[in-house]
Scaffold this motif. Structure first.
Motif, mmCIF file in Angstrom:
data_model
loop_
_atom_site.group_PDB
_atom_site.id
_atom_site.type_symbol
_atom_site.label_atom_id
_atom_site.label_comp_id
_atom_site.label_asym_id
_atom_site.label_seq_id
_atom_site.Cartn_x
_atom_site.Cartn_y
_atom_site.Cartn_z
ATOM 1 N N ASP A 457 0.828 -1.215 0.000
ATOM 2 C CA ASP A 457 0.000 0.000 0.000
ATOM 3 C C ASP A 457 0.856 1.257 0.000
ATOM 4 O O ASP A 457 0.469 2.291 -0.550
ATOM 5 N N VAL A 458 2.042 1.190 0.608
ATOM 6 C CA VAL A 458 2.948 2.337 0.598
ATOM 7 C C VAL A 458 3.440 2.605 -0.819
ATOM 8 O O VAL A 458 3.512 3.762 -1.264
ATOM 9 N N LEU A 459 3.752 1.532 -1.544
ATOM 10 C CA LEU A 459 4.211 1.700 -2.920
ATOM 11 C C LEU A 459 3.112 2.292 -3.799
ATOM 12 O O LEU A 459 3.390 3.129 -4.672
ATOM 13 N N GLU A 460 1.869 1.879 -3.560
ATOM 14 C CA GLU A 460 0.764 2.446 -4.333
ATOM 15 C C GLU A 460 0.603 3.932 -4.049
ATOM 16 O O GLU A 460 0.365 4.734 -4.970
ATOM 17 N N ALA A 461 0.725 4.314 -2.779
ATOM 18 C CA ALA A 461 0.606 5.737 -2.439
ATOM 19 C C ALA A 461 1.738 6.549 -3.040
ATOM 20 O O ALA A 461 1.535 7.660 -3.551
ATOM 21 N N LEU A 462 2.962 6.000 -3.020
ATOM 22 C CA LEU A 462 4.102 6.739 -3.562
ATOM 23 C C LEU A 462 4.064 6.803 -5.077
ATOM 24 O O LEU A 462 4.614 7.739 -5.678
ATOM 25 N N SER A 463 3.443 5.810 -5.720
ATOM 26 C CA SER A 463 3.350 5.854 -7.177
ATOM 27 C C SER A 463 2.495 7.032 -7.636
ATOM 28 O O SER A 463 2.636 7.515 -8.770
ATOM 29 N N ARG A 464 1.607 7.507 -6.755
ATOM 30 C CA ARG A 464 0.782 8.669 -7.091
ATOM 31 C C ARG A 464 1.435 9.983 -6.673
ATOM 32 O O ARG A 464 0.875 11.053 -6.874
ATOM 33 N N ALA A 467 7.300 13.032 -8.671
ATOM 34 C CA ALA A 467 7.475 14.416 -9.132
ATOM 35 C C ALA A 467 7.351 14.524 -10.644
ATOM 36 O O ALA A 467 6.903 15.545 -11.179
ATOM 37 N N ASP A 468 7.755 13.468 -11.362
ATOM 38 C CA ASP A 468 7.734 13.531 -12.828
ATOM 39 C C ASP A 468 6.492 12.885 -13.425
ATOM 40 O O ASP A 468 6.357 12.809 -14.660
ATOM 41 N N GLY A 469 5.573 12.395 -12.583
ATOM 42 C CA GLY A 469 4.354 11.787 -13.081
ATOM 43 C C GLY A 469 4.550 10.428 -13.721
ATOM 44 O O GLY A 469 3.662 9.948 -14.447
ATOM 45 N N SER A 470 5.688 9.780 -13.485
ATOM 46 C CA SER A 470 5.969 8.488 -14.106
ATOM 47 C C SER A 470 5.189 7.348 -13.469
ATOM 48 O O SER A 470 5.028 6.297 -14.082
ATOM 49 N N GLY A 471 4.747 7.525 -12.231
ATOM 50 C CA GLY A 471 4.040 6.459 -11.542
ATOM 51 C C GLY A 471 4.952 5.378 -11.013
ATOM 52 O O GLY A 471 4.477 4.334 -10.546
ATOM 53 N N GLU A 472 6.279 5.602 -11.059
ATOM 54 C CA GLU A 472 7.240 4.643 -10.542
ATOM 55 C C GLU A 472 7.381 4.839 -9.038
ATOM 56 O O GLU A 472 7.780 5.924 -8.587
ATOM 57 N N PRO A 473 7.056 3.825 -8.210
ATOM 58 C CA PRO A 473 7.098 4.014 -6.745
ATOM 59 C C PRO A 473 8.461 4.449 -6.228
ATOM 60 O O PRO A 473 8.537 5.246 -5.290
ATOM 61 N N MET A 474 9.551 3.960 -6.829
ATOM 62 C CA MET A 474 10.885 4.323 -6.337
ATOM 63 C C MET A 474 11.171 5.806 -6.546
ATOM 64 O O MET A 474 12.083 6.353 -5.920
ATOM 65 N N ARG A 475 10.400 6.468 -7.423
ATOM 66 C CA ARG A 475 10.570 7.909 -7.625
ATOM 67 C C ARG A 475 9.546 8.714 -6.826
ATOM 68 O O ARG A 475 9.484 9.940 -6.955
ATOM 69 N N GLY A 476 8.740 8.015 -6.041
ATOM 70 C CA GLY A 476 7.777 8.705 -5.199
ATOM 71 C C GLY A 476 8.463 9.562 -4.153
ATOM 72 O O GLY A 476 9.487 9.178 -3.586
ATOM 73 N N ARG A 483 5.751 12.555 6.767
ATOM 74 C CA ARG A 483 4.500 12.832 7.475
ATOM 75 C C ARG A 483 3.283 12.686 6.570
ATOM 76 O O ARG A 483 2.152 12.700 7.055
ATOM 77 N N SER A 484 3.497 12.554 5.257
ATOM 78 C CA SER A 484 2.373 12.310 4.366
ATOM 79 C C SER A 484 1.860 10.878 4.482
ATOM 80 O O SER A 484 0.776 10.569 3.971
ATOM 81 N N LEU A 485 2.619 10.011 5.150
ATOM 82 C CA LEU A 485 2.213 8.623 5.351
ATOM 83 C C LEU A 485 1.708 8.433 6.767
ATOM 84 O O LEU A 485 1.975 9.244 7.664
ATOM 85 N N SER A 486 0.999 7.339 6.985
ATOM 86 C CA SER A 486 0.513 7.029 8.332
ATOM 87 C C SER A 486 1.653 6.469 9.181
ATOM 88 O O SER A 486 2.732 6.132 8.668
ATOM 89 N N GLY A 487 1.398 6.359 10.486
ATOM 90 C CA GLY A 487 2.430 5.845 11.369
ATOM 91 C C GLY A 487 2.833 4.427 11.027
ATOM 92 O O GLY A 487 4.022 4.074 11.045
ATOM 93 N N GLY A 488 1.844 3.583 10.687
ATOM 94 C CA GLY A 488 2.164 2.216 10.310
ATOM 95 C C GLY A 488 2.946 2.137 9.013
ATOM 96 O O GLY A 488 3.850 1.298 8.874
ATOM 97 N N GLN A 489 2.629 2.995 8.051
ATOM 98 C CA GLN A 489 3.370 3.008 6.789
ATOM 99 C C GLN A 489 4.813 3.452 7.004
ATOM 100 O O GLN A 489 5.738 2.881 6.422
ATOM 101 N N ARG A 490 5.014 4.460 7.838
ATOM 102 C CA ARG A 490 6.383 4.896 8.141
ATOM 103 C C ARG A 490 7.162 3.772 8.820
ATOM 104 O O ARG A 490 8.337 3.545 8.532
ATOM 105 N N GLN A 491 6.495 3.079 9.738
ATOM 106 C CA GLN A 491 7.170 2.004 10.467
ATOM 107 C C GLN A 491 7.588 0.879 9.514
ATOM 108 O O GLN A 491 8.690 0.333 9.624
#
Length: 594
Positions: A457-464, A467-476, A483-491
């Motif tokens: 779910d973290v990768l899905e959120a980062l894919s959106r 910065a370049d609109g590529s949808g690549e999670p590693m570029r999220g 702080r844009s993620l929840s506590g569980g996602q950060r953990q």
């Protein structure tokens, strides 16, 4: 050393016995730069001090109607002006270089100390205090180191001018020397009060900075519970207290400045009166009177430098004490860090079982060991201790990895062998690829680490959030502290980063405290599979995680109370069952039976 040579290759080992010793150590680290500043400062003020002599010579040439003498004096004045301008330029260049190099050295020391202590630092020193030391205090320390050489040059030239006046006209020279001493000594009774007020202001400033950083860090939570106004009121009060302390401190320094104006003014009046008397009696000529008057006027310049240096020392002493407080933590609590590596340690790093002599805890090599502690705070300190930080007060003996004590090997090797992830890991801003760009063994790739930490779910959120609109999670893009993620996602992202590092021993403190039961069960299975053959220690009281452990160690009252599989301990150890099931009645019965 030049500014282009920064950063320092090795900032050195500071003297942290006291703030004053630390300032002396900084001064000794750049003796060459201080000597240059002293030389240029002496030349600059020497040229200024020679101007009254040349002015008096010019007046005597006019009185004697000597055109040749006036021409020679004019040429000398031109030479003095050029040398004075050049010396002033070089003095400023050298002094600023000394300031920046000293500040850079302190910043490098603080950065090295922060990296060495890791998350333990902010548990011993407030985060706002660390920020103030790294910014404002560093500048004040550099200011004193820079101003001292100019102060020394002022002392040399002042003593020379007073000596010349005494030799030229004893009565007038003694009057000037006594007046200069009175001007300088008039400041000393005011300095202790100024130091106290400066320290009080610094304390209020640190408190305000700490409140501001805490408010910004918890802004998302504060908005959720409507607590912004409460913290804003606290910061307003802290800010007003800091303002009042700053005004009170400024009043003391305005008094010191007033004294530094009144006393030289009185000295100048006395010298003019005495000089006029001598001129009226025929003992001084017009040119000689102008020379004496000009020399006394010149002395007002180094006297201002005395005040500036006193102010720099007043502000730098508390700043140096606070820097020493941070820099001295590792030296005081890791006394073995400076010893040579143990001869028993293999060249590639120590291996074997991880044991703690203080508690009797043993984590067998290549197995997943869960540790249950009755007190969460103790679990946190024990996790730090296993990483080489002697954080449990009163305990002796370093943890051992195999037969090697962790505090007997260099910190870099200890960190490479044992990695500790605390319960509140920090994620810096940047892309996911930058977050996962950490030193690693190469055995675990990013995809496997993210999968084991259940970060889909973290990768899905980062894919959106690319910065370049590529949808690549590693570029999220991750915001500051994620702080844009929840506590569980950060953990889970922090867990994936630790798994990617793949150390010999991985110590995790409550790695699943912020996730739901379904996700936690998946993480427990993924952790067991990915870390197969590696030593893993997990501090937890979650039955889902405990059930996946090869062995569970129950620590109570600072010692190992029981060891075995989770299900067996549930049946055989009431105190363990009470902690895991959070049964208050069982806890009470266990305490009574104990």
């Amino acid at each position: 050393m030049q500014i282009r040579d920064l950063p320092h290759t090795d900032p050195g080992r500071p003297d942290v016995r006291s703030g004053f010793r630390f300032l002396v150590w900084l001064f000794r680290c750049q003796l060459g730069g201080q000597a240059k500043a002293l030389g240029w400062g002496t030349l600059h003020m020497g040229m200024i001090a020679s101007l009254p002599v040349l002015m008096g010579t010019a007046i005597d040439a006019v009185v004697d109607e000597s055109g040749r003498g006036l021409l020679v004096t004019g040429a000398l004045l031109l030479v003095v002006a050029l040398v004075m301008a050049f010396a002033d330029t070089m003095l400023h260049r050298t002094a600023v270089t000394n300031w920046i190099t000293a500040a850079a050295r302190v910043q490098q020391l603080l950065a090295r100390q922060t990296a060495a202590l890791g998350g333990v630092l902010t548990r011993r020193v407030a985060a706002g205090e660390v920020v103030k030391v790294s910014t404002g205090d560093v500048e004040k320390i550099g200011w004193f180191v820079e101003s001292f050489s100019r102060f020394a040059a002022a002392v040399v030239v002042t003593v020379s001018v007073c000596g010349g006046l005494i030799w030229y006209e004893p009565r007038l020279g003694l009057l000037v020397a006594g007046g200069v001493a009175a001007v300088v000594l008039s400041v000393f009774p005011l300095l202790p009060a100024a130091i106290r007020r400066a320290e009080f202001e610094r304390g209020k400033s640190g408190r305000a900075a700490e409140l501001a950083s805490d408010t910004v860090a918890g802004l998302r939570v504060l908005r959720g519970i409507g607590g912004e106004e409460l913290f804003l009121d606290r910061y307003r009060r802290a800010s007003q207290e800091m303002r009042a302390a700053s005004v009170r401190n400024a009043r003391m320094w305005s008094l010191i400045d007033a004294v530094q104006v009144v006393m030289p003014g009185l000295l100048l009046i006395a010298v003019v009166w005495q000089g006029a008397t001598l001129a009226r009696d025929g003992r001084l000529g017009a040119g000689e009177l102008v020379t004496v008057y000009g020399a006394v006027t010149f002395l007002l310049f180094p006297l201002r430098l005395f005040t500036e240096t006193a102010m720099a020392f007043t502000f730098s002493r508390p700043s140096a004490r606070r820097a020493v407080r941070v820099l001295g933590l590792l030296r005081e609590e890791r006394e073995g860090a400076g010893r040579p590596p143990s001869q028993d340690a293999p060249p590639d790093g120590p291996t074997g079982d991880l044991t703690d002599p203080a508690t009797g805890l043993r984590a067998v090599r290549g197995r997943l060991t869960a540790v249950v502690c009755g007190a969460p705070d103790y679990a946190e300190r024990l996790a730090e201790r296993l990483g080489g930080h002697p954080a449990v007060p009163g305990e002796e003996g370093s943890p051992l990895l195999g037969d090697v004590a962790l505090d007997e090997i260099p910190l870099e090797r200890a960190r490479a062998a044992v990695l500790v992830q605390d319960k509140d890991p920090v994620l810096l801003s940047g892309t996911l690829a930058e977050l996962l760009d950490v030193p690693a063994s190469g055995r675990v790739d990013a995809e496997a680490a993210l999968r084991a930490a259940h970060c889909q779910d973290v990768l899905e959120a980062l894919s959106r959030a690319t910065a370049d609109g590529s949808g690549e999670p590693m570029r999220g893009v991750l915001t500051e502290r994620a702080r844009s993620l929840s506590g569980g996602q950060r953990q889970r992202l922090a867990l994936a980063r630790s798994l990617l590092t793949d150390p010999e021993v991985l110590v995790l403190d409550e790695p699943t405290s912020a996730v739901d039961a379904h996700t936690e069960a998946g993480i427990a299975r993924g952790l067991r599979e990915l870390r197969a053959g590696r030593t893993t220690v997990v501090f937890t009281s979650s039955p889902l995680m405990l059930d996946q452990a090869d062995e569970v160690v129950f620590v109570r009252d600072g010692a190992v109370a029981a060891v075995g599989p989770h299900r067996e301990l549930l049946r055989a150890a009431p105190a363990y069952r009470a902690v895991v099931t959070r049964d208050t009645e069982t806890v009470q019965l266990a305490e009574e039976s104990a």
